[in-house]
Design a protein around this motif. Structure first.
Motif, PDB file in Angstrom:
ATOM      1  N   ASN A 111       8.733   5.512  -2.104  1.00 18.37           N
ATOM      2  CA  ASN A 111       8.712   4.747  -3.357  1.00 18.37           C
ATOM      3  C   ASN A 111       8.107   3.447  -3.273  1.00 18.37           C
ATOM      4  O   ASN A 111       8.347   2.521  -3.797  1.00 18.37           O
ATOM      5  N   THR A 112       7.098   3.435  -2.370  1.00 14.99           N
ATOM      6  CA  THR A 112       6.170   2.487  -2.044  1.00 14.99           C
ATOM      7  C   THR A 112       4.774   2.717  -2.535  1.00 14.99           C
ATOM      8  O   THR A 112       3.724   2.315  -1.855  1.00 14.99           O
ATOM      9  N   GLN A 113       4.473   3.682  -3.584  1.00 13.94           N
ATOM     10  CA  GLN A 113       3.101   4.001  -3.875  1.00 13.94           C
ATOM     11  C   GLN A 113       2.307   2.535  -4.132  1.00 13.94           C
ATOM     12  O   GLN A 113       2.725   1.889  -4.678  1.00 13.94           O
ATOM     13  N   PHE A 114       0.913   2.944  -3.720  1.00 19.04           N
ATOM     14  CA  PHE A 114       0.209   1.727  -4.241  1.00 19.04           C
ATOM     15  C   PHE A 114      -1.223   2.267  -4.447  1.00 19.04           C
ATOM     16  O   PHE A 114      -1.581   3.389  -3.810  1.00 19.04           O
ATOM     17  N   TYR A 115      -2.152   1.438  -5.125  1.00 20.35           N
ATOM     18  CA  TYR A 115      -3.474   1.885  -5.502  1.00 20.35           C
ATOM     19  C   TYR A 115      -4.601   1.030  -5.167  1.00 20.35           C
ATOM     20  O   TYR A 115      -4.150  -0.159  -4.675  1.00 20.35           O
ATOM     21  N   TYR A 116      -5.784   1.202  -5.316  1.00 24.39           N
ATOM     22  CA  TYR A 116      -6.960   0.377  -5.098  1.00 24.39           C
ATOM     23  C   TYR A 116      -7.529   0.174  -6.166  1.00 24.39           C
ATOM     24  O   TYR A 116      -7.956   1.138  -6.889  1.00 24.39           O
TER      25      TYR A 116
END
Length: 215
Positions: A111-116
Protein backbone atom coordinates in the motif's frame (compact mmCIF):
# COMPACT_ATOMS: atom_id res chain seq x y z
CA UNK A 1 12.62 22.87 13.33
CA UNK A 2 14.12 23.74 16.71
CA UNK A 3 15.85 20.33 16.63
CA UNK A 4 17.88 21.54 13.64
CA UNK A 5 19.58 24.13 15.83
CA UNK A 6 20.35 21.45 18.45
CA UNK A 7 21.95 19.24 15.78
CA UNK A 8 24.06 22.13 14.55
CA UNK A 9 25.10 23.12 18.07
CA UNK A 10 26.17 19.53 18.84
CA UNK A 11 28.27 19.41 15.67
CA UNK A 12 29.72 22.85 16.24
CA UNK A 13 30.54 22.00 19.85
CA UNK A 14 32.47 18.98 18.59
CA UNK A 15 34.63 21.19 16.39
CA UNK A 16 32.74 20.76 13.11
CA UNK A 17 32.62 23.96 11.09
CA UNK A 18 31.37 25.07 7.65
CA UNK A 19 28.14 23.09 8.11
CA UNK A 20 25.53 22.89 5.36
CA UNK A 21 22.13 21.50 6.39
CA UNK A 22 19.59 20.01 4.00
CA UNK A 23 16.07 20.29 5.41
CA UNK A 24 13.84 17.32 4.54
CA UNK A 25 10.14 16.89 5.27
CA UNK A 26 9.35 20.60 5.72
CA UNK A 27 6.35 20.50 3.37
CA UNK A 28 2.69 19.83 4.14
CA UNK A 29 2.28 16.27 5.52
CA UNK A 30 6.05 15.80 5.72
CA UNK A 31 8.46 14.02 3.40
CA UNK A 32 5.75 11.88 1.78
CA UNK A 33 3.32 14.77 1.31
CA UNK A 34 1.61 15.45 -2.00
CA UNK A 35 3.76 17.58 -4.32
CA UNK A 36 0.67 19.22 -5.84
CA UNK A 37 -0.16 20.61 -2.37
CA UNK A 38 3.10 21.04 -0.46
CA UNK A 39 3.57 24.69 0.45
CA UNK A 40 1.79 24.63 3.78
CA UNK A 41 4.53 23.94 6.33
CA UNK A 42 4.27 20.71 8.33
CA UNK A 43 2.78 21.65 11.72
CA UNK A 44 4.46 18.78 13.59
CA UNK A 45 7.80 20.36 12.65
CA UNK A 46 6.75 23.72 14.05
CA UNK A 47 4.84 25.38 11.22
CA UNK A 48 5.73 28.57 9.37
CA UNK A 49 6.65 30.56 12.46
CA UNK A 50 9.31 28.07 13.59
CA UNK A 51 10.64 27.74 10.05
CA UNK A 52 10.97 31.52 9.86
CA UNK A 53 12.81 31.53 13.20
CA UNK A 54 15.14 28.75 12.02
CA UNK A 55 16.05 30.50 8.77
CA UNK A 56 16.59 33.80 10.64
CA UNK A 57 18.87 32.02 13.12
CA UNK A 58 20.80 30.44 10.23
CA UNK A 59 21.38 33.82 8.60
CA UNK A 60 22.65 35.34 11.83
CA UNK A 61 25.01 32.43 12.51
CA UNK A 62 26.32 31.90 8.99
CA UNK A 63 24.72 28.46 8.67
CA UNK A 64 23.64 27.31 5.22
CA UNK A 65 20.21 25.66 5.13
CA UNK A 66 18.81 24.24 1.91
CA UNK A 67 15.25 23.10 1.15
CA UNK A 68 15.09 19.53 -0.09
CA UNK A 69 12.56 19.80 -2.91
CA UNK A 70 10.58 16.90 -4.35
CA UNK A 71 9.46 18.07 -7.79
CA UNK A 72 7.94 15.04 -9.48
CA UNK A 73 7.39 12.07 -7.16
CA UNK A 74 3.72 11.71 -6.18
CA UNK A 75 3.17 9.60 -3.06
CA UNK A 76 -0.60 9.99 -3.48
CA UNK A 77 -2.87 10.96 -6.39
CA UNK A 78 -2.66 14.61 -7.46
CA UNK A 79 -5.09 17.19 -6.05
CA UNK A 80 -6.69 20.54 -6.95
CA UNK A 81 -7.82 19.59 -10.44
CA UNK A 82 -4.53 17.91 -11.32
CA UNK A 83 -5.81 14.49 -12.38
CA UNK A 84 -3.95 11.23 -12.85
CA UNK A 85 -5.00 11.29 -16.49
CA UNK A 86 -3.38 14.67 -17.14
CA UNK A 87 -0.52 14.64 -14.67
CA UNK A 88 1.04 11.21 -14.29
CA UNK A 89 3.56 9.38 -16.47
CA UNK A 90 2.19 6.41 -18.41
CA UNK A 91 3.62 3.22 -19.83
CA UNK A 92 2.92 2.43 -23.49
CA UNK A 93 -0.84 1.77 -23.57
CA UNK A 94 -3.13 2.81 -20.75
CA UNK A 95 -1.29 1.98 -17.53
CA UNK A 96 0.18 4.58 -15.21
CA UNK A 97 3.80 3.99 -14.26
CA UNK A 98 3.56 2.92 -10.64
CA UNK A 99 6.17 2.02 -8.01
CA UNK A 100 6.27 0.93 -4.37
CA UNK A 101 8.46 2.23 -1.57
CA UNK A 102 11.20 -0.18 -0.51
CA UNK A 103 12.56 -0.34 3.02
CA UNK A 104 16.26 -0.44 3.92
CA UNK A 105 16.29 -4.20 3.32
CA UNK A 106 14.95 -3.75 -0.22
CA UNK A 107 11.51 -5.16 0.64
CA UNK A 108 8.57 -3.36 -0.95
CA UNK A 109 6.06 -2.07 1.59
CA UNK A 110 2.39 -2.86 0.81
CA UNK A 111 0.00 0.00 0.00
CA UNK A 112 2.81 2.44 -0.83
CA UNK A 113 2.15 2.98 -4.51
CA UNK A 114 3.56 6.18 -5.96
CA UNK A 115 3.73 7.83 -9.36
CA UNK A 116 5.87 10.31 -11.27
CA UNK A 117 4.57 13.58 -12.63
CA UNK A 118 5.12 14.40 -16.29
CA UNK A 119 8.07 16.82 -16.64
CA UNK A 120 6.11 18.60 -19.34
CA UNK A 121 3.14 19.02 -16.97
CA UNK A 122 5.38 20.29 -14.18
CA UNK A 123 6.99 22.79 -16.52
CA UNK A 124 3.63 24.16 -17.65
CA UNK A 125 1.81 24.19 -14.33
CA UNK A 126 4.23 24.19 -11.39
CA UNK A 127 7.71 25.48 -12.21
CA UNK A 128 7.14 29.21 -11.68
CA UNK A 129 4.89 28.66 -8.65
CA UNK A 130 7.38 26.30 -7.05
CA UNK A 131 10.21 28.81 -7.32
CA UNK A 132 8.14 31.69 -5.96
CA UNK A 133 6.58 29.72 -3.10
CA UNK A 134 9.91 28.39 -1.83
CA UNK A 135 11.48 31.82 -2.08
CA UNK A 136 8.55 33.31 -0.15
CA UNK A 137 9.12 30.79 2.63
CA UNK A 138 12.57 32.30 3.10
CA UNK A 139 14.81 29.60 1.67
CA UNK A 140 17.94 30.81 -0.13
CA UNK A 141 19.17 27.40 -1.32
CA UNK A 142 17.40 24.41 -2.79
CA UNK A 143 18.16 20.69 -3.36
CA UNK A 144 16.30 19.42 -6.41
CA UNK A 145 15.13 15.82 -6.34
CA UNK A 146 14.76 13.81 -9.58
CA UNK A 147 16.58 16.13 -12.02
CA UNK A 148 19.98 14.52 -11.36
CA UNK A 149 18.98 10.88 -11.01
CA UNK A 150 15.62 10.14 -12.71
CA UNK A 151 15.15 10.32 -16.47
CA UNK A 152 12.19 8.65 -18.17
CA UNK A 153 9.96 8.57 -21.23
CA UNK A 154 6.29 9.51 -20.86
CA UNK A 155 3.82 7.67 -23.09
CA UNK A 156 0.84 9.71 -21.84
CA UNK A 157 -0.43 11.23 -25.08
CA UNK A 158 -1.44 14.37 -23.19
CA UNK A 159 2.17 15.03 -22.15
CA UNK A 160 4.20 12.74 -24.41
CA UNK A 161 7.93 13.17 -23.80
CA UNK A 162 11.12 11.38 -24.79
CA UNK A 163 14.07 11.03 -22.42
CA UNK A 164 16.11 13.55 -24.41
CA UNK A 165 13.28 16.08 -24.16
CA UNK A 166 13.00 15.44 -20.43
CA UNK A 167 16.74 16.04 -20.11
CA UNK A 168 16.34 19.40 -21.83
CA UNK A 169 13.63 20.39 -19.35
CA UNK A 170 15.80 19.38 -16.40
CA UNK A 171 18.66 21.54 -17.62
CA UNK A 172 16.26 24.44 -18.03
CA UNK A 173 14.94 23.97 -14.48
CA UNK A 174 18.40 23.97 -12.91
CA UNK A 175 19.06 27.29 -14.66
CA UNK A 176 15.72 28.77 -13.55
CA UNK A 177 16.27 27.81 -9.91
CA UNK A 178 19.79 29.21 -10.05
CA UNK A 179 18.36 32.59 -10.99
CA UNK A 180 16.27 32.57 -7.81
CA UNK A 181 18.53 30.86 -5.23
CA UNK A 182 22.12 31.15 -4.04
CA UNK A 183 22.94 27.46 -4.51
CA UNK A 184 21.14 24.71 -6.41
CA UNK A 185 21.98 21.09 -5.64
CA UNK A 186 21.04 17.84 -7.34
CA UNK A 187 21.23 14.26 -6.14
CA UNK A 188 23.48 11.61 -7.73
CA UNK A 189 24.56 13.69 -10.71
CA UNK A 190 23.91 12.55 -14.28
CA UNK A 191 26.43 14.28 -16.55
CA UNK A 192 24.00 16.92 -17.87
CA UNK A 193 23.27 17.98 -14.27
CA UNK A 194 26.92 17.96 -13.19
CA UNK A 195 27.58 20.62 -15.79
CA UNK A 196 25.18 23.14 -14.25
CA UNK A 197 24.47 22.28 -10.60
CA UNK A 198 26.34 24.09 -7.81
CA UNK A 199 26.49 21.08 -5.48
CA UNK A 200 26.15 17.30 -5.98
CA UNK A 201 24.61 15.23 -3.17
CA UNK A 202 24.87 11.45 -2.65
CA UNK A 203 27.38 10.94 -5.44
CA UNK A 204 27.60 7.21 -6.27
CA UNK A 205 30.82 5.58 -5.09
CA UNK A 206 30.28 2.20 -6.74
CA UNK A 207 29.89 1.06 -10.32
CA UNK A 208 26.37 0.48 -11.61
CA UNK A 209 27.75 -2.74 -13.16
CA UNK A 210 26.04 -1.86 -16.42
CA UNK A 211 28.44 -2.37 -19.32
CA UNK A 212 28.15 -1.13 -22.88
CA UNK A 213 30.19 -2.99 -25.51
CA UNK A 214 30.48 -2.51 -29.23
CA UNK A 215 32.30 -4.76 -31.68
Amino acid sequence: FSDVQDIYNDLNGSGVSNVRLSLLGWQEDGYYGNVTDKYGIEKDYGGKSELKDLLSWADKNGVTISADNNLLQLYSPPTFGNTLRNTVVKEPGTNYVMFKIANSAGVYAPNTQFYYMSPLYFDKNFLEEDIEEIKDLGFKNVDLQQVGDKLYTDYNFKNALLRQQGLNYYQKWITEYQKAFNEVSVYYGFDYAVKDADILLDIPIESSNLFLMDE
